[in-house]
Design an enzyme around this catalytic site. Structure first.
Site, mmCIF file in Angstrom:
data_model
loop_
_atom_site.group_PDB
_atom_site.id
_atom_site.type_symbol
_atom_site.label_atom_id
_atom_site.label_comp_id
_atom_site.label_asym_id
_atom_site.label_seq_id
_atom_site.Cartn_x
_atom_site.Cartn_y
_atom_site.Cartn_z
ATOM 1 N N ASP A 24 0.723 -1.358 0.273
ATOM 2 C CA ASP A 24 0.213 0.457 -0.153
ATOM 3 C C ASP A 24 0.891 0.979 0.463
ATOM 4 O OD1 ASP A 24 -1.835 1.966 0.680
ATOM 5 O OD2 ASP A 24 -2.889 0.613 1.814
ATOM 6 N N GLU A 119 -0.323 3.092 13.086
ATOM 7 C CA GLU A 119 -0.965 2.305 12.253
ATOM 8 C C GLU A 119 -1.973 1.684 12.502
ATOM 9 O OE1 GLU A 119 -3.440 0.668 10.307
ATOM 10 O OE2 GLU A 119 -1.813 0.396 8.508
ATOM 11 N N GLU A 128 -12.108 -3.691 14.149
ATOM 12 C CA GLU A 128 -11.052 -3.911 14.868
ATOM 13 C C GLU A 128 -10.293 -3.243 16.197
ATOM 14 O OE1 GLU A 128 -8.358 -4.786 12.073
ATOM 15 O OE2 GLU A 128 -8.641 -6.961 11.744
ATOM 16 N N HIS A 269 -5.617 -0.072 0.780
ATOM 17 C CA HIS A 269 -6.041 -1.745 1.805
ATOM 18 C C HIS A 269 -7.234 -1.590 2.238
ATOM 19 C CE1 HIS A 269 -3.898 -0.826 4.957
ATOM 20 N NE2 HIS A 269 -4.533 -2.043 5.882
#
Length: 351
Positions: A24, A119, A128, A269
């Site tokens: 990415d 990240e 998540e 992504h």
């Protein structure tokens, strides 16, 4: 909750996931550019990398002159991260630690860190829920006036077309497959689509759901986000779903450095998150009002997951409140906008 976390960390031992992230370019370059543009924040500083993965952000920090980087990785990928750190010659600067950030402690001679990099973003930013771990790290380990990379995040929405679930099935090699598409949409109503759409498929200008200042946001602030407003279409099209995407922004003294997942930007992504409207898709004209209620709420049992609830509303109902002023083509909004504009012009003349 513990089982949920264990499954989460184990999933990140799959190299296919990291291959996606490392390929990415928009992601990698945004972090690198942000760190290198702020070398003064990293030079001879102590850095904490939350959820280090392969260690690429830790290496960027070391390349920018960090004195010490603590790279915390809870999955077994920490072993590979150590090899990558050594491969790049930073084993004396970067210390890869195998633990959850919740179990991490700084050495006795280090009170706080100067910078936190992470990240943490999932689909539509929140999926998540790794941001909770970043907030915990900030509260426990970051110096007052320390730096977060990134330090802000914005979630956007827009009504949209979804050709992959609608128009693309009207002609499959000369055969109509609209009945197949109907069943496909029904099958996918239980979860949002993660897909790339064209910016031309958006039916309105971007609208902000939430602005997150990572310097002071709390974990409880992440439990629920509500959107209940009227959005005005900027083109004709069929409302087939709601598109959600996000930006993250980095500290900057000069030009703003932004990692954006907007459909018009370089693909990432994360793509975009699409909530389809299975049936009764209304075709709207430019300046038509589109009203809906969107709720993004943390799952009561699985804290890393969110439920997304979408309710389509009648924008012409008296129960739906339009913003002031509103740019839609509803007569009362046109008159209200003209009246407000007239008052503004009179104030300017009197001044």
């Amino acid at each position: 909750m513990e089982v949920d976390s264990d499954e989460y960390f184990k999933s990140y031992e799959d190299l296919d996931i990291h291959e996606l992230m490392l390929k990415d370019k928009a992601r990698n370059e945004a972090y690198k550019n942000a760190i290198f543009a702020n070398k003064h924040l990293f030079q001879d500083k102590i850095v904490l990398d939350v959820g280090a993965g392969t260690g690429i952000l830790s290496i960027f920090a070391a390349q920018a002159g960090a004195k010490k980087v603590y790279a915390v990785e809870a999955s077994k990928l920490f072993e590979l991260a150590r090899e990558i750190v050594k491969e790049n010659g930073f084993e004396d600067v970067i210390e890869v630690l195998h633990c959850k950030i919740e179990d991490f402690t700084l050495p006795d001679d280090v009170e706080k860190v100067d910078v936190i990099v992470s990240e943490f973003m999932g689909f539509y930013l929140l999926h998540e829920s790794m941001l909770d771990s970043v907030i915990l790290a900030r509260e426990r380990f970051l110096k007052p006036n320390g730096s977060m990379f990134p330090d802000r995040a914005i979630i956007y929405i827009s009504p949209c077309r979804i050709p992959s679930l609608f128009e693309d099935w009207e002609n499959v090699s000369g055969v109509k497959m609209t009945k197949f598409a109907e069943q496909l949409r029904k099958q996918r109503t239980t979860k949002p689509e993660i897909a790339s759409i064209q910016s031309s498929d958006l039916l309105s200008d971007e609208t902000i759901i939430a602005f997150l200042d990572l310097n002071d946001i709390s974990t409880s602030d992440l439990d629920r986000f509500d959107f209940n407003e009227v959005i005005v279409a900027n083109k004709e099209g069929r409302v087939e779903g709601i598109c959600i995407w996000f930006d993250v922004l980095f500290p900057s003294d000069n030009d703003e450095i932004v990692l954006s997942t907007h459909p018009q930007c370089e693909s990432t992504h994360w793509k975009q998150t699409i909530v389809p409207i299975p049936e009764n898709n209304e075709t709207v004209e430019a300046f038509s009002p589109i009203a809906f209620k969107l709720t993004i709420q943390r799952h009561p049992e699985h804290f890393r997951r969110y439920n997304i609830l979408l309710e389509i509303l009648d924008p012409y109902s008296d129960e739906v409140i339009h913003p002031l002023p509103c740019d839609c083509n509803l007569t009362k909004c046109i008159l209200t906008k003209a009246h407000l504009q007239s008052l503004s012009e009179n104030d300017f003349v009197n001044a």
